[in-house]
Design a protein around this motif. Structure first.
Motif, PDB file in Angstrom:
ATOM      1  N   ASP A  68     -95.757  -5.555 -47.902  1.00 30.53           N
ATOM      2  CA  ASP A  68     -96.240  -6.527 -46.162  1.00 30.53           C
ATOM      3  C   ASP A  68     -96.677  -7.797 -46.429  1.00 30.53           C
ATOM      4  O   ASP A  68     -96.312  -8.105 -45.638  1.00 30.53           O
ATOM      5  CB  ASP A  68     -96.656  -5.271 -45.196  1.00 30.53           C
ATOM      6  CG  ASP A  68     -98.109  -5.151 -45.883  1.00 30.53           C
ATOM      7  OD1 ASP A  68     -98.365  -4.905 -46.710  1.00 30.53           O
ATOM      8  OD2 ASP A  68     -98.768  -4.501 -45.198  1.00 30.53           O
ATOM      9  N   ARG A  69     -97.484  -8.135 -47.267  1.00 25.25           N
ATOM     10  CA  ARG A  69     -98.199  -9.465 -47.283  1.00 25.25           C
ATOM     11  C   ARG A  69     -97.328 -10.441 -47.749  1.00 25.25           C
ATOM     12  O   ARG A  69     -97.253 -11.379 -46.882  1.00 25.25           O
ATOM     13  CB  ARG A  69     -99.652  -9.603 -48.095  1.00 25.25           C
ATOM     14  CG  ARG A  69    -100.028  -8.469 -48.088  1.00 25.25           C
ATOM     15  CD  ARG A  69    -101.219  -8.302 -48.835  1.00 25.25           C
ATOM     16  NE  ARG A  69    -102.323  -7.490 -48.732  1.00 25.25           N
ATOM     17  CZ  ARG A  69    -103.582  -7.988 -48.105  1.00 25.25           C
ATOM     18  NH1 ARG A  69    -104.149  -9.441 -47.528  1.00 25.25           N
ATOM     19  NH2 ARG A  69    -105.263  -6.901 -48.217  1.00 25.25           N
ATOM     20  N   ARG A 126     -96.410   3.852 -45.506  1.00 25.44           N
ATOM     21  CA  ARG A 126     -97.730   4.378 -45.086  1.00 25.44           C
ATOM     22  C   ARG A 126     -97.377   5.168 -43.687  1.00 25.44           C
ATOM     23  O   ARG A 126     -96.452   4.865 -42.723  1.00 25.44           O
ATOM     24  CB  ARG A 126     -97.964   2.745 -44.908  1.00 25.44           C
ATOM     25  CG  ARG A 126     -97.577   1.577 -43.859  1.00 25.44           C
ATOM     26  CD  ARG A 126     -98.481   0.262 -43.676  1.00 25.44           C
ATOM     27  NE  ARG A 126     -98.317   0.052 -45.074  1.00 25.44           N
ATOM     28  CZ  ARG A 126     -97.451  -0.871 -44.964  1.00 25.44           C
ATOM     29  NH1 ARG A 126     -96.381  -1.193 -44.936  1.00 25.44           N
ATOM     30  NH2 ARG A 126     -97.359  -1.581 -46.803  1.00 25.44           N
ATOM     31  N   ASP A 127     -98.674   5.752 -43.562  1.00 25.99           N
ATOM     32  CA  ASP A 127     -98.590   7.014 -41.987  1.00 25.99           C
ATOM     33  C   ASP A 127     -99.181   6.023 -40.919  1.00 25.99           C
ATOM     34  O   ASP A 127     -99.142   6.381 -40.097  1.00 25.99           O
ATOM     35  CB  ASP A 127     -99.871   7.953 -42.243  1.00 25.99           C
ATOM     36  CG  ASP A 127    -100.766   7.778 -42.675  1.00 25.99           C
ATOM     37  OD1 ASP A 127    -100.826   6.549 -42.659  1.00 25.99           O
ATOM     38  OD2 ASP A 127    -101.533   8.629 -43.156  1.00 25.99           O
ATOM     39  N   GLY A 128     -98.869   4.226 -40.936  1.00 25.16           N
ATOM     40  CA  GLY A 128     -99.457   3.609 -40.162  1.00 25.16           C
ATOM     41  C   GLY A 128    -100.608   2.613 -40.213  1.00 25.16           C
ATOM     42  O   GLY A 128    -101.077   2.990 -41.319  1.00 25.16           O
ATOM     43  N   TYR A 129    -100.536   2.058 -39.463  1.00 26.47           N
ATOM     44  CA  TYR A 129    -101.685   0.876 -40.044  1.00 26.47           C
ATOM     45  C   TYR A 129    -102.963   0.471 -39.001  1.00 26.47           C
ATOM     46  O   TYR A 129    -103.136   0.794 -37.712  1.00 26.47           O
ATOM     47  CB  TYR A 129    -101.403  -0.952 -39.226  1.00 26.47           C
ATOM     48  CG  TYR A 129    -100.148  -1.978 -40.023  1.00 26.47           C
ATOM     49  CD1 TYR A 129    -100.994  -2.795 -41.086  1.00 26.47           C
ATOM     50  CD2 TYR A 129     -98.656  -1.442 -39.990  1.00 26.47           C
ATOM     51  CE1 TYR A 129    -100.116  -2.839 -42.360  1.00 26.47           C
ATOM     52  CE2 TYR A 129     -97.891  -1.833 -41.325  1.00 26.47           C
ATOM     53  CZ  TYR A 129     -97.662  -2.739 -42.267  1.00 26.47           C
ATOM     54  OH  TYR A 129     -97.257  -3.657 -42.908  1.00 26.47           O
ATOM     55  N   ASN A 130    -103.384   0.704 -40.047  1.00 23.37           N
ATOM     56  CA  ASN A 130    -105.166  -0.204 -39.107  1.00 23.37           C
ATOM     57  C   ASN A 130    -105.652  -0.980 -38.983  1.00 23.37           C
ATOM     58  O   ASN A 130    -104.929  -1.891 -39.374  1.00 23.37           O
ATOM     59  CB  ASN A 130    -106.273   0.049 -40.580  1.00 23.37           C
ATOM     60  CG  ASN A 130    -108.169   0.086 -40.093  1.00 23.37           C
ATOM     61  OD1 ASN A 130    -108.402  -1.322 -39.938  1.00 23.37           O
ATOM     62  ND2 ASN A 130    -108.199   0.927 -39.589  1.00 23.37           N
ATOM     63  N   MET A 131    -106.027  -1.419 -38.146  1.00 20.95           N
ATOM     64  CA  MET A 131    -106.136  -2.203 -36.661  1.00 20.95           C
ATOM     65  C   MET A 131    -106.707  -3.594 -37.478  1.00 20.95           C
ATOM     66  O   MET A 131    -105.542  -4.476 -37.473  1.00 20.95           O
ATOM     67  CB  MET A 131    -106.540  -1.963 -35.310  1.00 20.95           C
ATOM     68  CG  MET A 131    -106.276  -3.016 -34.303  1.00 20.95           C
ATOM     69  SD  MET A 131    -107.418  -3.470 -32.686  1.00 20.95           S
ATOM     70  CE  MET A 131    -106.481  -2.175 -32.070  1.00 20.95           C
ATOM     71  N   GLU A 173    -105.896  -8.819 -40.459  1.00 20.64           N
ATOM     72  CA  GLU A 173    -106.847  -8.925 -41.786  1.00 20.64           C
ATOM     73  C   GLU A 173    -105.023 -10.137 -42.295  1.00 20.64           C
ATOM     74  O   GLU A 173    -105.381 -11.135 -43.344  1.00 20.64           O
ATOM     75  CB  GLU A 173    -106.862  -8.592 -42.560  1.00 20.64           C
ATOM     76  CG  GLU A 173    -108.245  -8.787 -44.198  1.00 20.64           C
ATOM     77  CD  GLU A 173    -106.696  -9.092 -45.227  1.00 20.64           C
ATOM     78  OE1 GLU A 173    -106.655 -10.073 -46.095  1.00 20.64           O
ATOM     79  OE2 GLU A 173    -106.465  -7.785 -45.585  1.00 20.64           O
ATOM     80  N   LYS A 174    -104.182  -8.961 -42.823  1.00 26.69           N
ATOM     81  CA  LYS A 174    -103.167  -9.936 -43.732  1.00 26.69           C
ATOM     82  C   LYS A 174    -102.786 -10.580 -42.685  1.00 26.69           C
ATOM     83  O   LYS A 174    -101.730 -11.501 -43.433  1.00 26.69           O
ATOM     84  CB  LYS A 174    -101.885  -8.953 -43.672  1.00 26.69           C
ATOM     85  CG  LYS A 174    -103.268  -7.357 -44.270  1.00 26.69           C
ATOM     86  CD  LYS A 174    -101.507  -6.301 -44.286  1.00 26.69           C
ATOM     87  CE  LYS A 174    -102.179  -5.436 -45.739  1.00 26.69           C
ATOM     88  NZ  LYS A 174    -100.899  -4.097 -45.897  1.00 26.69           N
ATOM     89  N   ASP A 213    -104.870 -16.899 -33.709  1.00 22.33           N
ATOM     90  CA  ASP A 213    -104.648 -16.133 -31.665  1.00 22.33           C
ATOM     91  C   ASP A 213    -103.879 -14.898 -32.347  1.00 22.33           C
ATOM     92  O   ASP A 213    -103.066 -14.079 -30.830  1.00 22.33           O
ATOM     93  CB  ASP A 213    -103.906 -16.846 -31.364  1.00 22.33           C
ATOM     94  CG  ASP A 213    -104.593 -17.912 -30.931  1.00 22.33           C
ATOM     95  OD1 ASP A 213    -106.164 -17.706 -30.723  1.00 22.33           O
ATOM     96  OD2 ASP A 213    -104.103 -19.205 -30.630  1.00 22.33           O
ATOM     97  N   ILE A 214    -104.471 -13.634 -32.567  1.00 20.72           N
ATOM     98  CA  ILE A 214    -103.981 -12.545 -33.956  1.00 20.72           C
ATOM     99  C   ILE A 214    -104.442 -11.077 -32.395  1.00 20.72           C
ATOM    100  O   ILE A 214    -105.561 -10.789 -31.867  1.00 20.72           O
ATOM    101  CB  ILE A 214    -104.112 -12.454 -34.568  1.00 20.72           C
ATOM    102  CG1 ILE A 214    -103.629 -13.000 -35.942  1.00 20.72           C
ATOM    103  CG2 ILE A 214    -103.656 -10.653 -34.949  1.00 20.72           C
ATOM    104  CD1 ILE A 214    -104.803 -13.051 -37.149  1.00 20.72           C
TER     105      ILE A 214
END
Length: 276
Positions: free
Chosen positions: A135-136, A182-187, A192-193, A201-202
């Protein structure tokens, strides 16, 4: 549980004519809560953008969101990319039949390799990143491909149960929707990525809070579960949705109107800074 085969079966039924396929898109937009979130953000973006824009639908699939994008502005040039050759060919045929072939194009592309420097004012990625290990690399490609001032809009499961994963074995994550890496993203992780890739402005927000989760159970999980058990449920499906839809719509409206402390989905917006 197999979600994709059911989706493909429904797609074949509604792909009989362009009119049926447009009807399918409209039904999906009504039923799928993520579509409520995505279309709201797209309308906000379009109201600020003006007449012309270059748009990338990164992981265009069956073309549902490309169709929504094509209705936002006549001057938009839209490229949909996907790794599945049959879906790309099918979408090109369909949009040609709609008379949108001059503005909408699809091609096969691997997002870990796709890079068209400073080309797009908007990049949309709906339920794609949970399928990609690297993903990065994709986020860096998105940043490189985005014009200064452009916006990235992502919908993806969160790590609060968004993939409905229930076991981890030698074959990986198992759940309602297959093929997730992956079972989902940590916010904090996705923030960070994206920041590492250069975005600013994320804005990360939870979707599918308590109302949305109930709506998802009623409008997606229960009927898909029944269709997996017997395709005869196709006959009962219209009557089921006639009964369930009013409540599901109310729950969807509640969900998009609330700020959620937790949710099984994430809606993420990020921008490429203007050049100084």
């Amino acid at each position: 549980m197999q979600y994709d085969p059911i989706k493909r079966s429904l797609g074949r039924v509604f792909n009989a004519t362009p009119g049926f396929r447009v009807l399918f898109y409209r039904l999906l937009n009504l039923l799928l809560l993520r579509s409520w979130y995505i279309r709201r953000e797209l309308k906000k973006w379009a109201s600020r953008q003006g007449r012309g824009a270059a748009i990338l639908d990164a992981g265009s699939g069956f073309g549902q969101y490309t169709w929504s994008l094509s209705r936002l502005g006549a001057g938009y040039q839209i490229l949909g990319v996907d790794v599945k050759e049959e879906q790309v060919a099918d979408c090109n045929r369909f949009f040609d039949k709609l008379g949108k072939g001059d503005n909408v194009t699809f091609k096969i592309a691997d997002l870990t390799r796709f890079n068209e420097p400073e080309s797009y004012d908007l990049i949309l990625s709906v339920d794609v990143m949970e399928h990609i290990e690297e993903d990065r690399k994709v986020f860096h490609n998105f940043f490189s491909s985005m014009a200064p001032g452009g916006m990235l809009l992502i919908s993806t499961p969160s790590d609060k149960g968004g993939s409905d994963a229930h076991e981890h074995g030698e074959e990986g994550i198992s759940g309602f929707i297959d093929e997730h890496v992956r079972d989902g993203y940590n916010m904090e992780d996705i923030h960070e990525k994206l920041e590492e890739a250069g975005f600013s402005d994320i804005d990360c927000r939870y979707s599918y809070g308590k109302p949305g989760h109930i709506s998802w159970l009623l409008s997606m999980k229960f009927p898909i579960t029944m269709l997996n058990k017997s395709r005869l449920f196709f006959v009962l499906l219209p009557f089921y949705y006639l009964a369930v839809w009013p409540l599901a719509a109310l729950l969807n409206l509640m969900d998009v109107s609330m700020q959620h402390k937790e949710g099984t989905g994430l809606i993420v917006k990020a921008y490429r800074p203007m050049q100084k």
